[in-house]
Design a protein around this motif. Structure first.
Motif, short mmCIF file in Angstrom:
data_model
loop_
_atom_site.label_atom_id
_atom_site.label_comp_id
_atom_site.label_asym_id
_atom_site.label_seq_id
_atom_site.Cartn_x
_atom_site.Cartn_y
_atom_site.Cartn_z
N ALA A 52 0.78 -1.05 -0.03
CA ALA A 52 0.18 -0.01 -0.14
C ALA A 52 0.99 1.29 0.14
O ALA A 52 0.75 2.18 -0.71
CB ALA A 52 -0.93 -0.19 1.25
N TRP A 55 2.21 1.63 -3.47
CA TRP A 55 1.20 2.15 -4.44
C TRP A 55 0.86 3.67 -4.25
O TRP A 55 0.65 4.39 -5.14
CB TRP A 55 0.05 1.33 -4.26
N GLN A 59 1.31 7.11 -6.67
CA GLN A 59 0.21 7.98 -6.85
C GLN A 59 0.43 9.59 -6.51
O GLN A 59 -0.35 10.34 -6.86
CB GLN A 59 -1.14 7.43 -6.15
N VAL A 127 -5.95 -4.28 -1.06
CA VAL A 127 -4.76 -3.53 -1.23
C VAL A 127 -3.81 -4.16 -2.41
O VAL A 127 -3.59 -3.56 -3.18
CB VAL A 127 -3.82 -3.75 0.15
N TYR A 128 -4.12 -5.52 -2.31
CA TYR A 128 -3.28 -6.23 -3.51
C TYR A 128 -3.94 -5.96 -4.75
O TYR A 128 -3.37 -6.08 -5.81
CB TYR A 128 -3.16 -7.58 -3.14
N CYS A 130 -5.32 -3.12 -5.62
CA CYS A 130 -5.61 -1.87 -5.77
C CYS A 130 -6.83 -1.20 -5.85
O CYS A 130 -7.03 -0.37 -6.79
CB CYS A 130 -4.72 -1.29 -7.21
N GLU A 131 -7.76 -1.45 -5.09
CA GLU A 131 -8.98 -0.99 -4.96
C GLU A 131 -9.18 -0.12 -3.71
O GLU A 131 -9.74 -0.65 -2.77
CB GLU A 131 -10.00 -2.41 -4.67
N TYR A 132 -8.50 1.14 -3.96
CA TYR A 132 -8.45 1.90 -2.98
C TYR A 132 -9.71 2.86 -2.92
O TYR A 132 -10.19 3.13 -3.95
CB TYR A 132 -6.89 2.84 -3.12
N ARG A 142 -6.95 9.64 -9.80
CA ARG A 142 -6.13 8.32 -9.70
C ARG A 142 -5.31 8.07 -10.88
O ARG A 142 -5.85 7.97 -12.16
CB ARG A 142 -7.10 7.07 -9.25
#
Length: 144
Positions: A52, A55, A59, A127-128, A130-132, A142
């Motif tokens: 996280a 990532w 961003q 997290v893995y 990438c569903e933030y 994003r």
């Protein structure tokens, strides 16, 4: 000469340095203890926290990793804190599915929200994948 307030002060010896720390009260002792734990957590993140963090850095988001919050005498360590939005993001591993831990998480979330913070929780799978949540981005776009 000591005054009457000195009776409440505590001295604790730190093992790895033989230096003393002076606390004015129990909240000071608690904060010191929580801050040491946060330092340890920063140096040893879980795999999901590490993923996280990387990532979020890609961003270009501004955040604080393992931020300490004191709510009265309770000390909380937030996995990620986004100060410009007052958003706390927690990465919840498998043990957060336990009923006792879920109850503790709800209490913690309530305490932090009472101070005006928005708390969002993510599972390791999110997290893995990438569903933030959108809350951490604010007006920022994003990146793919």
């Amino acid at each position: 000469m000591r005054n009457g307030n000195d009776k409440a002060n505590k001295t604790v010896v730190i093992p790895e340095g033989q230096r003393s720390v002076y606390f004015k009260d129990e909240i000071g002792r608690m904060k010191w203890s929580v801050m040491r734990l946060a330092d340890k957590n920063r140096k040893n993140p879980t795999k999901a926290e590490k993923a996280a963090k990387q990532w979020l850095q890609r961003q270009g988001l501004k955040f604080v990793f393992q931020k300490v919050f004191m709510v009265g005498a309770k000390g909380y360590i937030a996995d990620f804190y986004f100060p410009s939005r007052k958003v706390i993001m927690e990465v919840d591993g498998g043990y957060h599915q336990d009923a006792v831990q879920r109850k503790a998480d709800l209490s913690r979330t309530s305490d932090l929200e009472s101070l005006g913070y928005k708390v969002v929780r993510m599972s390791n799978a999110q997290v893995y994948g990438c569903e933030y949540p959108q809350e951490i981005f604010g007006n920022k776009k994003r990146k793919r």
